[in-house]
Every structure is written in structure tokens, then in C-alpha cells.
Design a protein around this motif. Structure first.
Motif, mmCIF file in Angstrom:
data_model
loop_
_atom_site.group_PDB
_atom_site.id
_atom_site.type_symbol
_atom_site.label_atom_id
_atom_site.label_comp_id
_atom_site.label_asym_id
_atom_site.label_seq_id
_atom_site.Cartn_x
_atom_site.Cartn_y
_atom_site.Cartn_z
ATOM 1 N N ALA A 346 -4.273 8.058 -17.170
ATOM 2 C CA ALA A 346 -5.657 8.774 -17.750
ATOM 3 C C ALA A 346 -6.945 7.999 -17.324
ATOM 4 O O ALA A 346 -7.783 8.331 -16.837
ATOM 5 C CB ALA A 346 -5.335 8.770 -19.057
ATOM 6 N N HIS A 349 -7.968 7.831 -13.499
ATOM 7 C CA HIS A 349 -8.490 8.938 -13.013
ATOM 8 C C HIS A 349 -9.757 9.639 -13.757
ATOM 9 O O HIS A 349 -10.530 10.351 -13.210
ATOM 10 C CB HIS A 349 -7.400 9.853 -13.035
ATOM 11 C CG HIS A 349 -6.162 9.857 -11.916
ATOM 12 N ND1 HIS A 349 -6.421 9.927 -10.588
ATOM 13 C CD2 HIS A 349 -5.133 8.919 -12.277
ATOM 14 C CE1 HIS A 349 -5.223 9.318 -10.045
ATOM 15 N NE2 HIS A 349 -4.305 9.157 -11.083
ATOM 16 N N ILE A 375 -4.671 17.544 -12.569
ATOM 17 C CA ILE A 375 -3.636 18.162 -11.453
ATOM 18 C C ILE A 375 -3.398 19.598 -11.379
ATOM 19 O O ILE A 375 -3.256 19.956 -12.464
ATOM 20 C CB ILE A 375 -2.473 17.311 -11.606
ATOM 21 C CG1 ILE A 375 -2.389 15.768 -11.802
ATOM 22 C CG2 ILE A 375 -1.633 17.492 -10.485
ATOM 23 C CD1 ILE A 375 -1.234 15.201 -11.997
ATOM 24 N N ALA A 383 4.208 15.754 -8.808
ATOM 25 C CA ALA A 383 3.526 14.691 -9.377
ATOM 26 C C ALA A 383 4.539 13.658 -10.239
ATOM 27 O O ALA A 383 4.764 12.697 -10.272
ATOM 28 C CB ALA A 383 2.477 14.984 -10.330
ATOM 29 N N ARG A 389 2.783 10.438 -4.615
ATOM 30 C CA ARG A 389 1.071 10.168 -4.764
ATOM 31 C C ARG A 389 0.343 11.219 -4.435
ATOM 32 O O ARG A 389 0.492 11.421 -3.078
ATOM 33 C CB ARG A 389 0.753 8.656 -4.517
ATOM 34 C CG ARG A 389 1.797 7.727 -4.721
ATOM 35 C CD ARG A 389 1.124 6.350 -4.643
ATOM 36 N NE ARG A 389 -0.196 6.020 -5.175
ATOM 37 C CZ ARG A 389 -0.979 5.325 -5.049
ATOM 38 N NH1 ARG A 389 -1.112 4.955 -3.868
ATOM 39 N NH2 ARG A 389 -2.276 5.224 -5.824
ATOM 40 N N LEU A 390 -0.031 11.960 -5.467
ATOM 41 C CA LEU A 390 -1.017 13.211 -4.765
ATOM 42 C C LEU A 390 -2.337 12.748 -4.379
ATOM 43 O O LEU A 390 -2.899 11.654 -4.740
ATOM 44 C CB LEU A 390 -1.473 14.026 -5.960
ATOM 45 C CG LEU A 390 -0.144 14.538 -6.944
ATOM 46 C CD1 LEU A 390 -0.611 15.372 -7.940
ATOM 47 C CD2 LEU A 390 1.094 15.122 -5.856
ATOM 48 N N ARG A 394 -7.865 9.968 -1.979
ATOM 49 C CA ARG A 394 -8.475 9.418 -3.124
ATOM 50 C C ARG A 394 -8.227 8.189 -3.859
ATOM 51 O O ARG A 394 -8.565 7.559 -4.467
ATOM 52 C CB ARG A 394 -8.358 10.742 -4.362
ATOM 53 C CG ARG A 394 -9.491 10.751 -5.273
ATOM 54 C CD ARG A 394 -9.341 12.033 -6.125
ATOM 55 N NE ARG A 394 -8.279 11.870 -6.936
ATOM 56 C CZ ARG A 394 -7.524 13.014 -7.617
ATOM 57 N NH1 ARG A 394 -8.006 14.204 -7.337
ATOM 58 N NH2 ARG A 394 -6.574 12.646 -8.114
ATOM 59 N N ASN A 395 -6.690 8.164 -3.740
ATOM 60 C CA ASN A 395 -5.907 6.821 -4.395
ATOM 61 C C ASN A 395 -6.081 5.726 -3.505
ATOM 62 O O ASN A 395 -5.320 4.762 -3.860
ATOM 63 C CB ASN A 395 -4.415 7.391 -4.480
ATOM 64 C CG ASN A 395 -4.344 8.404 -5.597
ATOM 65 O OD1 ASN A 395 -5.249 8.355 -6.662
ATOM 66 N ND2 ASN A 395 -3.178 9.275 -5.710
ATOM 67 N N VAL A 401 2.602 3.073 -6.672
ATOM 68 C CA VAL A 401 3.786 3.387 -6.018
ATOM 69 C C VAL A 401 3.951 4.646 -6.342
ATOM 70 O O VAL A 401 4.702 5.416 -5.265
ATOM 71 C CB VAL A 401 4.928 2.429 -6.485
ATOM 72 C CG1 VAL A 401 6.039 2.483 -5.525
ATOM 73 C CG2 VAL A 401 4.451 0.991 -6.623
ATOM 74 N N GLY A 404 5.132 5.945 -11.875
ATOM 75 C CA GLY A 404 4.745 5.924 -13.320
ATOM 76 C C GLY A 404 5.220 7.150 -13.924
ATOM 77 O O GLY A 404 5.580 7.164 -14.978
ATOM 78 N N LEU A 405 4.790 8.557 -13.331
ATOM 79 C CA LEU A 405 5.131 9.677 -14.093
ATOM 80 C C LEU A 405 6.745 9.789 -14.062
ATOM 81 O O LEU A 405 7.372 10.270 -14.934
ATOM 82 C CB LEU A 405 4.195 10.869 -13.269
ATOM 83 C CG LEU A 405 2.747 10.881 -13.789
ATOM 84 C CD1 LEU A 405 2.247 12.224 -13.100
ATOM 85 C CD2 LEU A 405 2.735 11.197 -15.382
ATOM 86 N N ALA A 406 7.440 9.295 -12.816
ATOM 87 C CA ALA A 406 8.874 9.768 -12.825
ATOM 88 C C ALA A 406 9.422 8.693 -13.894
ATOM 89 O O ALA A 406 10.475 9.331 -14.757
ATOM 90 C CB ALA A 406 9.203 9.108 -11.269
#
Ligand SMILES: Nc1ncnc2c1ncn2[C@@H]1O[C@H](COP(=O)(O)OP(=O)(O)OP(=O)(O)O)[C@@H](O)[C@H]1O
Ligand SMILES: [Mg+2]
Length: 438
Positions: A346, A349, A375, A383, A389-390, A394-395, A401, A404-406
Motif C-alpha cells: 500500500a 503504490h 489494480i 497479481a 509483477r504488474l 512502473r515498478n 520479486v 508479497g501477495l502470493a
């Protein structure tokens, strides 16, 4: 339509369904037997007994009719009636009304037989439970005759029904007890499977009927295989990461010693690789992490938020929703890591984040919202995938890597829940809901 109707009305639990399946035919059978057979049987018996009495009544009627006058008639009637256990009154004290209770089927059959066999019969009165009164027309006036009901109807025709009812209740109670013992192994299997879904391994031994035991054994095999696999995964990733670290450290050292401006980019790449290796290790350790324990969530969430605040980040804590149930079973370190990942995203982004905690009846929801770009709905599933990595452009300047969300989704799963991504209504950015079962 019928299936839906049945589905809505069928009891939910197995024991209730089996009881219904057993009880329904038995009750139907009892009803059919008692109505069709028992009732007919008692009616027939009543008719036969009434017929025997009919002959005596006819004889009495003829004797009265043959008498020259009323006193003689009364003397005849009394002398006949006494040995036959009949009460007579001549003339009758009052006109008699026909009274046949609706439920008294045997009584109705009796009255019918009497009316058929005695043309002079005026009325039958069954208002008294144990006695029958009838009135006949004779040349000497109306003759009242009374007799015991036992002479014309089988006594206690309901005994059989009561007996079947009591026996039925008894057998039902016994089969309920037996059935409950059959259902228990299924409940135990369900408990073990639910617990494993939430990352807990309960001791479980298959028991019960053959089919249930087979399901239990299959569950144990499956659980053992999953455990083996995740241990192998952890061991492998830990091994690789460890083995890679040493040459990487050597490489980094060599590059810095080169003292070449070109090498600086390479050093950064090597640092990125080291960070990725750490992330792999984290991911691999995911479900092999801490043991479940009873922990209180509100202080845990507050601590994580405070940690971010101390390092100068704008993280707000929304008011608690629902009643705090006290300690709940969870893996505190895993939940903490999941929260840190979500808040980290959070802040990466957006500029500020808000954390919420809500207790529901069956689940607990941890929400992290931000004011970033969010998103789009069609990319949310992507994601959540490891290494996803979307929007690479931008990233690019942000190290990451894509695990994180996984990791958060994994933690949600081992708590019997899910990770849902949506749009924040207030802040406009991403809204991540970590829902876990209670
Ligand atoms: N709060 C957010 N707002 C907008 N996009 C996000 C947000 N969180 C994640 N994303 C997108 O989802 C992708 C995957 O996120 P994830 O946390 O899994 O990986 P990461 O942050 O890129 O790397 P890591 O967390 O492993 O360091 C990110 O690359 C980003 O594009
Ligand atoms: Mg991240």
C-alpha cells in the motif's frame, strides 16, 4: 422444481436424514396397517358379536308382542332379560335419540347391524362409554333395553395401536443411538480435515464403517503426501538459497575490488539477486512457519501499525468492527507478515494506508486500503500469483520479486480463508481483504 423443494425441506444433518428415511416408511406402514387392517378386523368382530345379540333381542321382542296385555308383557320381558343380562323397561321412560359418536367406528358398525336385523328398532344411544341403550317399538308401547357394551364390541381395540406406538418409539430410540455411533467417525474425519485446512494437524485414526474408514485412510494418505511435499519444497529452496549465497557474496566482493565504474551496476544486480533469494526463502518457509496458538488480534494489528508509524509512514487504524472474541487460534508471525506485506504494498503504490479489523460470526476480516492507483479487476487474479509483477515499467525502480501477495494468499489459505482484492471506496486505491475462518 421438486428437487429444489425437497432440497429446501430436507434436514441438513446426516443423522436427521437417515432418521427420516427410516421413520417415514415405518410410520406409513403402521398407519396403513392400523387403518386398513385393524379397523376392518374390529368392525368384523363387532358385527359378529352384534349378530349373536340380535337373536336374543328378536326373541325378546317376539315374546313382548305375543303377550295379551302390558303387565304380562313386562313379566315375560323381565323373565327373559334377567338370564341374558339385559335391562328392560316397558314402557320406555322417554323417547330415545340416536347418538353415535363420530370417532366410534365399531359402535357405528354395531348400530348398523342392529338396524338391519331389527325392523322395529327406533334408536341406538352410545353416549355412555360402557353401556348401550336401544329402544324398540312393540304392540305394548316402546321397549327400552340396556346392555353392556362388552357384549357387542371387542374391548380395548386401541391396545394394539398403543403397543405398536410404544414399540416403535423404543426401536427408534435404539436405532438413534446406534446411528449416532455411525455418524461420529464422519464427524471426526470432518474435524481433522477442517483443522488441516487451517494448518493444524490433529491426531486422527480412521474408524467406523468400511466406507468411512476408507475415506479416513485416504485423508491420512493425502495429508502425509502434502506434508512430505511441503517439507521437500522448503528443504530444496533453503538448500538452493544457502548454496547460492556464498558464491554471490564472493562475486560481490570481487566486483567491488575491480574498482571499475561499470561494475557498480553489476553490484546492484547482485544485491537484487540476494534480496530475491531471501524472498524465496520467506515464501518457502510460508506454511512451515510458526505453530498455531490462541492470540488476540487487536493488539497484534496495533503493534504492526505502530511499527510502520515509527518509521514515518502514514498508516491509520480504523475503528474495530464487531465484538472482540478474545484469543482466536492463528499463527501470529504469519498474520504479522501478511499485514506487513499488504501495508508495504500500500505504501509502495500510494502515500497513505488504512488498516481495519472486523469480527464476523464465522470469519475475521483484516483490511488494508491505500490511495494509490489500485489494480484493475481483470488483473487482480494475476497479481496474486507468485513472481507476478504488474506494470513492469512502473515498478522498475522498486525492488521486488512479486511474491508479497502470493505469500499473503498462502497465509490466508492455511488459516482456512482467502485474500480478496478490490477497490477502496474512501481512499480510491487498492483494498485488500484478508479473511480468515474463526
Ligand atoms: N497496493 C497496491 N496498489 C497497486 N498495485 C499493487 C498493490 N499491491 C500490489 N500491487 C501490484 O501487484 C503486484 C504484485 O504484488 P506483490 O506484493 O506480490 O509483489 P511486489 O510488491 O512487486 O514484490 P514483493 O512484495 O515480493 O517485494 C505488484 O507488482 C503491483 O504491480
Ligand atoms: Mg509487495
Amino acid at each position: 422444481m421438486i428437487r429444489q423443494w425437497l432440497h429446501d425441506r430436507m434436514p441438513r444433518s446426516l443423522i436427521a436424514r437417515v432418521a427420516l428415511i427410516l421413520v417415514l416408511p415405518v410410520v406409513t406402514l403402521q398407519l396403513v396397517v392400523s387403518i386398513a387392517f385393524v379397523q376392518r378386523y374390529y368392525e368384523d368382530v363387532t358385527r359378529q358379536m352384534t349378530h349373536a345379540l340380535l337373536l336374543e333381542l328378536r326373541f325378546l321382542g317376539e315374546a313382548v308382542a305375543a303377550a295379551p296385555d302390558r303387565p304380562t308383557a313386562l313379566a315375560y320381558a323381565t323373565s327373559i332379560a334377567a338370564p341374558l343380562e339385559l335391562d328392560v323397561a316397558l314402557p320406555a321412560p322417554a323417547p330415545l335419540a340416536e347418538i353415535l359418536p363420530r370417532w366410534d367406528l365399531a359402535g357405528r358398525a354395531m348400530a348398523e347391524t342392529l338396524h338391519e336385523g331389527l325392523p322395529d328398532l327406533r334408536a341406538v344411544d352410545l353416549s355412555e362409554p360402557r353401556r348401550v341403550a336401544i329402544q324398540m317399538a312393540t304392540p305394548q308401547g316402546d321397549l327400552r333395553v340396556g346392555f353392556s357394551r362388552r357384549r357387542v364390541a371387542a374391548t380395548n381395540p386401541h391396545q394394539l395401536l398403543v403397543l405398536t406406538g410404544v414399540l416403535g418409539a423404543l426401536t427408534t430410540a435404539v436405532s438413534y443411538l446406534v446411528l449416532r455411533n455411525q455418524v461420529r467417525p464422519i464427524q471426526r474425519l470432518a474435524r481433522a480435515a477442517t483443522a488441516y485446512g487451517r494448518g493444524r494437524i490433529l491426531p486422527f485414526r480412521p474408524s467406523g464403517a468400511l466406507e468411512v474408514r476408507a475415506a479416513g485412510t485416504a485423508f491420512l494418505d493425502m495429508r502425509a503426501r502434502i506434508e512430505r511435499q511441503s517439507q521437500a519444497r522448503t528443504a530444496m529452496l533453503a538448500g538452493i538459497s544457502h548454496d547460492l549465497r556464498t558464491p554471490l557474496t564472493r562475486l560481490r566482493l570481487g566486483l567491488t575490488l575491480l574498482d571499475d565504474p561499470e561494475a557498480e551496476d553489476l553490484v546492484r544486480d547482485v544485491d537484487d539477486m540476494a534480496r530475491m533469494i531471501d524472498a524465496f526463502l520467506d515464501f518457502a518457509r510460508g506454511d512451515a512457519g510458526d505453530a498455531p496458538e490462541a492470540a488476540r488480534l487487536p493488539p497484534l494489528v496495533r503493534e504492526v501499525v505502530e511499527d510502520f508509524r515509527r518509521t514515518g509512514h502514514a498508516v491509520a487504524l480504523a475503528p474495530l468492527e464487531g465484538a472482540d472474541p478474545g484469543p482466536v487460534p492463528l499463527r501470529p508471525l504469519a498474520i504479522r507478515r501478511a499485514l506487513e506485506n499488504l501495508i508495504g504494498n500500500a505504501l509502495a503504490h500510494g502515500t497513505r494506508a488504512r488498516v481495519g479489523l472486523a469480527f464476523g460470526d464465522r470469519s475475521i476480516r483484516l483490511t488494508v486500503e491505500d490511495d494509490g492507483p489500485g489494480i484493475p479487476p481483470d488483473r487482480r487474479e494475476e497479481a496474486l500469483r507468485p513472481f507476478a509483477r504488474l506494470d513492469a515499467a512502473r515498478n522498475q525502480d522498486r525492488p521486488g520479486v512479486g511474491l508479497g501477495l502470493a505469500i499473503v494468499a498462502d497465509i490466508a489459505r492455511t488459516h482456512g480463508g482467502t485474500l480478496r482484492l478490490g477497490e477502496s471506496a474512501d481512499l480510491g486505491g487498492l483494498r485488500a481483504d484478508l479473511v480468515i475462518a474463526r
